[in-house]
Design a protein around this motif. Structure first.
Motif, PDB file in Angstrom:
ATOM      1  N   ALA A  62       9.090   8.339 -10.728  1.00 17.18           N
ATOM      2  CA  ALA A  62      10.384   7.650 -10.889  1.00 17.18           C
ATOM      3  C   ALA A  62      10.185   6.140 -10.970  1.00 17.18           C
ATOM      4  CB  ALA A  62      11.305   8.003  -9.724  1.00 17.18           C
ATOM      5  N   GLU A  63       9.274   5.631 -10.170  1.00 17.97           N
ATOM      6  CA  GLU A  63       9.039   4.184 -10.189  1.00 17.97           C
ATOM      7  C   GLU A  63       8.460   3.759 -11.534  1.00 17.97           C
ATOM      8  OE1 GLU A  63       6.440   2.703  -7.157  1.00 17.97           O
ATOM      9  OE2 GLU A  63       6.528   0.684  -7.983  1.00 17.97           O
ATOM     10  N   GLY A  64       7.544   4.576 -12.049  1.00 18.25           N
ATOM     11  CA  GLY A  64       6.907   4.243 -13.322  1.00 18.25           C
ATOM     12  C   GLY A  64       7.896   4.199 -14.471  1.00 18.25           C
ATOM     13  N   VAL A  65       8.816   5.162 -14.517  1.00 20.01           N
ATOM     14  CA  VAL A  65       9.770   5.218 -15.633  1.00 20.01           C
ATOM     15  C   VAL A  65      10.860   4.149 -15.461  1.00 20.01           C
ATOM     16  CG1 VAL A  65      11.392   6.685 -16.886  1.00 20.01           C
ATOM     17  CG2 VAL A  65       9.304   7.675 -15.959  1.00 20.01           C
ATOM     18  N   ALA A  66      11.263   3.923 -14.205  1.00 12.01           N
ATOM     19  CA  ALA A  66      12.391   3.001 -13.965  1.00 12.01           C
ATOM     20  C   ALA A  66      11.973   1.537 -13.991  1.00 12.01           C
ATOM     21  CB  ALA A  66      13.034   3.319 -12.614  1.00 12.01           C
ATOM     22  N   LYS A  67      10.686   1.280 -13.828  1.00 13.61           N
ATOM     23  CA  LYS A  67      10.249  -0.107 -13.629  1.00 13.61           C
ATOM     24  C   LYS A  67      10.701  -1.084 -14.729  1.00 13.61           C
ATOM     25  CE  LYS A  67       6.382  -2.852 -12.129  1.00 13.61           C
ATOM     26  NZ  LYS A  67       4.958  -3.032 -12.061  1.00 13.61           N
ATOM     27  N   PRO A  68      10.499  -0.778 -16.020  1.00 11.54           N
ATOM     28  CA  PRO A  68      10.927  -1.753 -17.026  1.00 11.54           C
ATOM     29  C   PRO A  68      12.428  -2.021 -16.971  1.00 11.54           C
ATOM     30  CG  PRO A  68       9.679   0.045 -18.031  1.00 11.54           C
ATOM     31  CD  PRO A  68       9.901   0.411 -16.614  1.00 11.54           C
ATOM     32  N   VAL A 112     -10.139  -3.260   4.700  1.00 11.62           N
ATOM     33  CA  VAL A 112      -8.853  -3.591   4.080  1.00 11.62           C
ATOM     34  C   VAL A 112      -8.789  -3.047   2.652  1.00 11.62           C
ATOM     35  CG1 VAL A 112      -7.461  -5.500   3.191  1.00 11.62           C
ATOM     36  CG2 VAL A 112      -8.434  -5.631   5.485  1.00 11.62           C
ATOM     37  N   THR A 113      -7.708  -2.327   2.377  1.00 13.09           N
ATOM     38  CA  THR A 113      -7.432  -1.914   1.005  1.00 13.09           C
ATOM     39  C   THR A 113      -6.067  -2.482   0.629  1.00 13.09           C
ATOM     40  OG1 THR A 113      -6.416   0.144   1.748  1.00 13.09           O
ATOM     41  CG2 THR A 113      -8.736   0.246   1.133  1.00 13.09           C
ATOM     42  N   PHE A 114      -5.910  -2.688  -0.672  1.00 12.37           N
ATOM     43  CA  PHE A 114      -4.624  -3.219  -1.131  1.00 12.37           C
ATOM     44  C   PHE A 114      -4.414  -2.821  -2.578  1.00 12.37           C
ATOM     45  CE2 PHE A 114      -1.908  -6.345  -3.181  1.00 12.37           C
ATOM     46  CZ  PHE A 114      -0.817  -6.317  -2.330  1.00 12.37           C
ATOM     47  N   SER A 115      -3.167  -2.468  -2.902  1.00  8.32           N
ATOM     48  CA  SER A 115      -2.845  -2.182  -4.308  1.00  8.32           C
ATOM     49  C   SER A 115      -1.450  -2.704  -4.620  1.00  8.32           C
ATOM     50  CB  SER A 115      -2.923  -0.682  -4.584  1.00  8.32           C
ATOM     51  OG  SER A 115      -2.052   0.006  -3.729  1.00  8.32           O
ATOM     52  N   TYR A 116      -1.311  -3.220  -5.835  1.00  9.15           N
ATOM     53  CA  TYR A 116      -0.010  -3.728  -6.270  1.00  9.15           C
ATOM     54  C   TYR A 116       0.882  -2.588  -6.770  1.00  9.15           C
ATOM     55  CZ  TYR A 116      -1.980  -8.413  -6.025  1.00  9.15           C
ATOM     56  OH  TYR A 116      -2.550  -9.574  -5.579  1.00  9.15           O
ATOM     57  N   ASP A 117       0.243  -1.491  -7.209  1.00 10.38           N
ATOM     58  CA  ASP A 117       1.038  -0.328  -7.598  1.00 10.38           C
ATOM     59  C   ASP A 117       0.615   0.853  -6.720  1.00 10.38           C
ATOM     60  OD1 ASP A 117      -1.141   1.110  -8.648  1.00 10.38           O
ATOM     61  OD2 ASP A 117      -0.925   0.216 -10.611  1.00 10.38           O
ATOM     62  N   PRO A 118       1.314   1.974  -6.832  1.00 14.73           N
ATOM     63  CA  PRO A 118       1.061   3.043  -5.855  1.00 14.73           C
ATOM     64  C   PRO A 118      -0.300   3.712  -5.998  1.00 14.73           C
ATOM     65  CG  PRO A 118       3.163   3.378  -6.992  1.00 14.73           C
ATOM     66  CD  PRO A 118       2.449   2.304  -7.708  1.00 14.73           C
ATOM     67  N   VAL A 119      -0.993   3.477  -7.088  1.00 17.50           N
ATOM     68  CA  VAL A 119      -2.203   4.258  -7.317  1.00 17.50           C
ATOM     69  C   VAL A 119      -3.482   3.431  -7.389  1.00 17.50           C
ATOM     70  CG1 VAL A 119      -3.319   5.805  -8.954  1.00 17.50           C
ATOM     71  CG2 VAL A 119      -0.918   6.095  -8.475  1.00 17.50           C
ATOM     72  N   ARG A 120      -3.456   2.351  -8.174  1.00 16.84           N
ATOM     73  CA  ARG A 120      -4.708   1.642  -8.448  1.00 16.84           C
ATOM     74  C   ARG A 120      -4.987   0.584  -7.385  1.00 16.84           C
ATOM     75  NH1 ARG A 120      -1.589   2.065 -12.587  1.00 16.84           N
ATOM     76  NH2 ARG A 120      -2.189   3.140 -14.483  1.00 16.84           N
ATOM     77  N   THR A 134      14.779   5.565  -0.041  1.00 12.56           N
ATOM     78  CA  THR A 134      15.965   4.996  -0.677  1.00 12.56           C
ATOM     79  C   THR A 134      15.609   4.396  -2.026  1.00 12.56           C
ATOM     80  OG1 THR A 134      16.621   4.413   1.541  1.00 12.56           O
ATOM     81  CG2 THR A 134      17.929   3.507  -0.246  1.00 12.56           C
ATOM     82  N   SER A 135      14.503   3.674  -2.082  1.00 11.95           N
ATOM     83  CA  SER A 135      14.155   3.054  -3.363  1.00 11.95           C
ATOM     84  C   SER A 135      13.742   4.122  -4.372  1.00 11.95           C
ATOM     85  CB  SER A 135      13.065   2.006  -3.186  1.00 11.95           C
ATOM     86  OG  SER A 135      11.931   2.594  -2.629  1.00 11.95           O
ATOM     87  N   THR A 136      13.153   5.225  -3.901  1.00 13.55           N
ATOM     88  CA  THR A 136      12.836   6.321  -4.826  1.00 13.55           C
ATOM     89  C   THR A 136      14.129   6.907  -5.377  1.00 13.55           C
ATOM     90  OG1 THR A 136      10.854   6.839  -3.586  1.00 13.55           O
ATOM     91  CG2 THR A 136      11.664   8.555  -5.040  1.00 13.55           C
ATOM     92  N   GLU A 137      15.101   7.084  -4.503  1.00 15.20           N
ATOM     93  CA  GLU A 137      16.390   7.620  -4.973  1.00 15.20           C
ATOM     94  C   GLU A 137      17.032   6.672  -5.974  1.00 15.20           C
ATOM     95  OE1 GLU A 137      18.461   8.242  -1.351  1.00 15.20           O
ATOM     96  OE2 GLU A 137      17.379  10.089  -0.879  1.00 15.20           O
ATOM     97  N   ARG A 138      16.903   5.381  -5.720  1.00 13.22           N
ATOM     98  CA  ARG A 138      17.481   4.394  -6.634  1.00 13.22           C
ATOM     99  C   ARG A 138      16.782   4.486  -7.996  1.00 13.22           C
ATOM    100  NH1 ARG A 138      17.001  -1.233  -4.264  1.00 13.22           N
ATOM    101  NH2 ARG A 138      18.219  -0.341  -2.608  1.00 13.22           N
ATOM    102  N   ASN A 139      15.451   4.599  -7.950  1.00 15.07           N
ATOM    103  CA  ASN A 139      14.707   4.738  -9.209  1.00 15.07           C
ATOM    104  C   ASN A 139      15.102   6.009  -9.947  1.00 15.07           C
ATOM    105  OD1 ASN A 139      13.225   2.371  -9.097  1.00 15.07           O
ATOM    106  ND2 ASN A 139      11.637   3.279  -7.812  1.00 15.07           N
ATOM    107  N   GLN A 140      15.284   7.076  -9.197  1.00 18.35           N
ATOM    108  CA  GLN A 140      15.675   8.340  -9.835  1.00 18.35           C
ATOM    109  C   GLN A 140      17.052   8.220 -10.485  1.00 18.35           C
ATOM    110  OE1 GLN A 140      15.069  11.088  -6.558  1.00 18.35           O
ATOM    111  NE2 GLN A 140      13.105  11.741  -7.409  1.00 18.35           N
ATOM    112  N   ALA A 145       4.340  12.124  -5.427  1.00 15.44           N
ATOM    113  CA  ALA A 145       4.399  12.323  -6.875  1.00 15.44           C
ATOM    114  C   ALA A 145       5.761  11.898  -7.429  1.00 15.44           C
ATOM    115  CB  ALA A 145       4.136  13.793  -7.195  1.00 15.44           C
ATOM    116  N   ASP A 146       6.840  12.281  -6.743  1.00 13.08           N
ATOM    117  CA  ASP A 146       8.186  11.942  -7.219  1.00 13.08           C
ATOM    118  C   ASP A 146       8.363  10.425  -7.278  1.00 13.08           C
ATOM    119  OD1 ASP A 146       8.812  14.584  -7.397  1.00 13.08           O
ATOM    120  OD2 ASP A 146       9.899  14.690  -5.494  1.00 13.08           O
ATOM    121  N   ARG A 147       7.860   9.773  -6.239  1.00 10.41           N
ATOM    122  CA  ARG A 147       8.018   8.317  -6.143  1.00 10.41           C
ATOM    123  C   ARG A 147       7.290   7.616  -7.292  1.00 10.41           C
ATOM    124  NH1 ARG A 147       5.150   4.243  -3.426  1.00 10.41           N
ATOM    125  NH2 ARG A 147       3.655   5.725  -2.597  1.00 10.41           N
ATOM    126  N   ILE A 148       6.055   8.049  -7.543  1.00 12.43           N
ATOM    127  CA  ILE A 148       5.244   7.386  -8.563  1.00 12.43           C
ATOM    128  C   ILE A 148       5.836   7.609  -9.952  1.00 12.43           C
ATOM    129  CG2 ILE A 148       2.968   7.431  -9.675  1.00 12.43           C
ATOM    130  CD1 ILE A 148       1.860   8.030  -6.818  1.00 12.43           C
TER     131      ILE A 148
END
Lengths: 170, 762
Positions: B153-159, B522-530, B4-10, B148-151
């Motif tokens: 759309a989220e990257g472009v929509a974030k600002p 334990v792994t953790f990331s604030y964004d989808p990749v790093r 849903t949030s990916t669709e919202r970002n798109q 890929a779609d999520r990352i």
């Protein structure tokens, strides 16, 4: 080669060493600074992108340490100047606005629909982010992503664009 | 983040950027066919070509290849594809400019670039994610990512999302949703609207009665057709009717104002409560991404605007509409010719008001901009008044303020010139309608064969006067309604934000924990990749104190945020007393967590209230004991109001060391089983540090403690030190064990600090 640009090393910034250097561009498009038999890949940072865009060009290495401060590119030899020119073209690039279709508020944002030299573009600014007047009378806009848009001569725009821009100009 | 949030970002990408919301399927297929196997794992738009014109080139990363898909400049020509084997890439270089960043993929030194592309800042997040994974692969490291779609759309929509929030809603939907808050108050709404309707309809009666009394009483009496007795009798009945109308009208006004004003307060209160409740459900990350002022204004001024909307906006707009329709109907009923003469210009007047509103908006925008220029001077100089005086710049600042003040005034003059000219002009228009009514009506009254009575004519004139009010309301209300819708949008944006962290349906209740903490891969990331943490594993025994050390940005604070369950890990798990933290009741768990932070936060209130914040029922004796243990009792008693001293919004009336000791007292009284110390002794002088350290020594006894400190000397009590570097646990052991590793990270940090200390000591 003899040129007057001051050069620094990373530990002694602001202390010109008076060393000469050359700039060259390799086949991959990378610009190198050759000095004392060593080559360093350099990036360009504009010290005064708007008030003195042609002067005070800072050449920095990968770690952003300043290697040379070029006060005037005319003092460089022709090859170095050519290499520098390539470097500056993309560094200086901002979207040049040639016309404004609309600038309407939309829930906390102002949505700009503009024409640029490279094609139509839509971007957003915050409602209280205003175009910045530059010393030469042009205007600079920064969108929420950080992209920059330049209106070189607001008075030369078409009447509709000028009417929209009126509220944002002095 | 779910679908849903990916669709919202798109939707945001589509609506606000005009660029594709995802890589087109044919582009994806073409790339996958060209590199012969493996899906597109990540992609981004390279929106600038080599001539710096806008383009729609795509860059994509697959399991073994990198690709650039370029549209041809010649219509009808096939797109150009550049495919690069990852095995051939030695280096990825970014050359950032003011707006354009060039990316160069290089192979062997001296050879031409394998590929290059350019992008604007808008694409920087999506491209950055792709380049991060690419670099990891070049270095032979694995990089996990998902979608890929999520990352993209989220990257472009974030600002846009951060500046504006969830935006995929329209004004009608927002108004509809806002009106939904009236549901619990149906009766009051019905009463208020009924009263408003009666008030409006009854308001149409007096002009009619005035005309009626002229035609049926005054004129027949003057013409001798009606006796004085009969005339007075009829007149009295009509006057009584008029009085009844006025009483009814004002009674209805009272009912309407009271009901709707109170109703507005109910709705504003409900929204404030919903909003504040929901804010407490949101995770820490939400507050990190929003400005405090923005959140506060949503609870305060935005809900206040909603009151305006409910109390006046809804009613005034609907009543004005009703009034206009009612007037039109009555007038056409009385006399269709004069009725049309008066009603047909109404749309013209509304349009004039609309046009004037648009013009005024531009003027207000210009004035607002100049006003903010003026206030910029104030916000610059008032906090920096010492600098202004020190550099003797008072004259410069006064002139700067004076110039801006003058331009603001000029703008307000312009606004005043406009509205002072417009409204008389509009009134002249209305008066011209009056003149037109006279012009057309008089021949019909005084002609040989009168077709219009004097009473009807007077009624018309009175109705004419009523026309102006609803039109004016439309002009005024549009701005208020727009502002209220914006406020409602901002409120609903918070209410629609899903908490990142929720408890399971039947969480484990940990009434009293022992304090055994296990981090398991334990792994953790604030964004989808790093990833910020990369497979951290350790065990902390109950009552053990461990120190977390390492360079800035290594992941120490993330570890304690995970231990406090401000976030859930993205991989692996954290066990407390053998229970996965995701399975336990987070409220009950946090009851047993204590924190002493670098910048201790004190709430507005007395020192006693602040000490008892975590345990409101604690006795005064216990609070004093906690203050004594925290080395705070002494300085508190020296204050003239002692424990009843009110501390400011952030405890500004106390020094940093004093605030810290109060926060330690608060933690001692709270008696947590797991204690987190985050730079608790930094930024204080040596003597204060000694007092705080003493207090901390008492506090840590018998608890599981995670302590972060840059000054390694403050971790001497720790039984073990965990050295974190680039998200990994690289060393662990006691202070002396770690010093024995001559090439170790800890040894280097220790030596560096010792050298610095000696330098400053000299």
């Amino acid at each position: 080669m003899s040129q007057q640009a001051s050069t620094h090393n990373s530990d002694a910034a602001f202390q010109p060493e008076g060393l000469s250097f050359r700039l060259r561009r390799d086949s991959a498009g990378t610009v190198w600074l050759d000095r004392n038999g060593t080559s360093t890949r350099v990036h360009l940072h504009l010290c005064f992108p708007w008030t003195e865009p042609q002067r005070f060009l800072s050449l920095r290495d990968e770690d952003k340490n300043e290697l040379a401060l070029i006060k005037d590119p005319d003092e460089l030899d022709a090859d170095s100047r050519a290499a520098l020119e390539k470097l500056t073209e993309e560094s200086r690039f901002v979207f040049p606005i040639t016309g404004i279709e609309s600038a309407d508020p939309d829930f906390e944002l102002r949505v700009w629909k503009v024409r640029t030299q490279g094609g139509p573009r839509q971007f957003q600014t915050k409602l209280d982010d205003w175009p910045r007047p530059l010393p030469d009378g042009s205007l600079l806009l920064r969108d929420i992503s950080g992209d920059l848009y330049h209106i070189k001569d607001p008075d030369a725009l078409d009447p509709k664009s000028r009417r929209i821009l009126w509220a944002f100009m002095d | 983040m779910n679908t849903t949030s990916t669709e919202r970002n798109q939707e945001i990408v589509r609506r606000y950027t005009g660029q594709p919301a995802a890589m087109p399927p044919e582009v994806r297929r073409r790339i996958e066919d060209a590199w012969g196997g493996g899906p597109v794992q990540l992609y981004a738009l390279a929106d600038l070509d080599h001539t710096l014109n806008l383009s729609q080139d795509w860059v994509a990363l697959g399991p073994e290849h990198f690709a650039i898909h370029r549209l041809s400049n010649n219509p009808g020509s096939e797109p150009r594809l550049t495919i690069v084997r990852l095995a051939n890439v030695r280096e990825v270089k970014e050359v950032p400019g003011l707006t354009c960043t060039k990316v160069i993929l290089s192979g062997q030194p001296g050879e031409p670039a394998l590929a290059e592309f350019r992008y604007s800042q808008r694409q920087s997040r999506a491209v950055g994610a792709l380049l991060y994974v690419l670099r990891q692969r070049i270095e032979g490291k694995s990089a996990e990512h998902d979608g890929a779609d999520r990352i993209y759309a989220e990257g472009v929509a974030k600002p846009i999302r951060e500046a504006q929030a969830s935006v995929a809603s329209n004004r009608a939907a927002i108004v509809w949703r806002l009106l939904g808050y009236l549901k619990p108050y149906r009766t009051q709404v019905a009463l208020g609207m009924l009263a408003a309707t009666v008030m409006t309809v009854v308001g149409l009666v007096p002009p009619y009665l005035t005309g009626y009394i002229i035609d049926t009483v005054i004129r027949p009496f003057q013409d001798g057709e009606l006796s004085e007795e009969a005339a007075l009798k009829t007149a009295l009945v009509i006057i009584a009717g008029l009085a009844a109308v006025f009483v009814t009208r004002e009674a209805m006004t009272w009912v309407r104002l009271r009901k709707m004003a109170v109703l507005g307060e109910h709705v504003a209160r409900d929204l404030r409560n919903d909003l504040y409740d929901h804010l407490h459900k949101l995770s820490v990350s939400y507050f990190s991404s929003k400005q405090t002022g923005s959140i506060i204004s949503r609870v305060s001024s935005d809900t206040d605007r909603i009151w305006d909307f409910i109390a006046f906006g809804v009613v005034e707009v609907s009543l004005s509409l009703l009034m206009l329709i009612g007037l039109g109907c009555v007038l056409i009923y009385l006399d269709w010719q004069l009725g049309l003469l008066m009603t047909l210009p109404v749309p013209v007047m509304l349009y004039m008001i609309y046009r004037n509103g648009r013009g005024m908006q531009r003027m207000f925008l210009r004035a607002w901009r100049k006003w903010s220029n003026l206030t910029d001077v104030l916000s610059d100089t008032i906090p920096g008044i010492r600098v202004v005086k020190a550099f003797n710049q008072e004259t410069y600042e006064k002139e700067r303020f004076g110039r801006r003040n003058a331009t603001v005034t000029d703008e307000f003059f312009r606004i005043h010139h406009r509205w002072t000219a417009f409204w008389p002009f509009l009134l002249l228009f209305v008066h011209s309608m009056t003149v037109a009514v006279w012009f057309f009506a008089l021949p019909r009254i005084v002609g040989a064969d009168p077709t219009l009575t004097a009473g009807t004519f007077v009624s018309f004139l009175l109705y004419l006067g009523m026309f102006f009010q609803p039109i004016e309301v439309f002009g005024q209300m549009s701005r208020m309604v727009n502002r209220s819708i914006s406020s409602a949008h901002r409120i609903f944006e918070v209410l629609d934000t899903e908490p990142d962290l929720t408890d399971v349906k039947t969480p484990v209740q940990l009434d009293r924990i022992e304090g055994k903490v296990d981090f398991e891969n334990v792994t953790f990331s604030y964004d989808p990749v790093r990833p910020v943490l990369k497979g951290i594993s350790f065990r902390v025994k109950p009552g053990e104190m461990v120190g977390l050390v390492g360079p800035s940005g290594s992941g120490k604070t993330t570890i304690i945020n995970l231990a406090a369950r401000f976030y859930d890990p993205t991989g692996g798990r954290i066990m407390v007393d053998g229970h996965d933290l995701r399975e336990v009741d987070s409220g009950a768990y946090r009851q047993q967590i204590g924190m002493v932070l670098q910048d201790p936060y004190l709430f507005h209130g007395s020192i006693l209230e602040n000490i008892r914040y975590g345990m409101q029922t604690a006795s005064i004796e216990n609070a004093v004991e906690a203050a004594q243990a925290a080395n705070a009792h002494d300085f508190i008693c020296k204050l003239s109001h002692g424990y009843d001293t009110i501390v400011g919004e952030r405890g500004h009336t106390l020094s940093g060391g004093e605030r810290q000791r109060i926060s330690i007292a608060r933690a001692i009284l709270h008696n947590p089983r797991i204690l987190i110390l985050d730079e608790a002794t930094s930024s204080v002088d040596t003597e204060t540090e000694r007092k705080i350290q003493e207090a901390l020594d008492r506090l840590v006894t018998g608890r599981t403690v995670f302590a972060i400190a840059h000054r390694l000397s403050t971790l001497t009590r720790a039984s073990r030190l965990f050295v974190i570097k680039e998200g990994r646990l690289v060393e662990q052991g006691t202070h002396s064990e770690l010093l024995e590793k001559t090439d170790g990270v800890y040894r280097k940090l220790h030596d560096m600090q010792r050298e610095l200390h000696e330098m400053y000591a000299v």
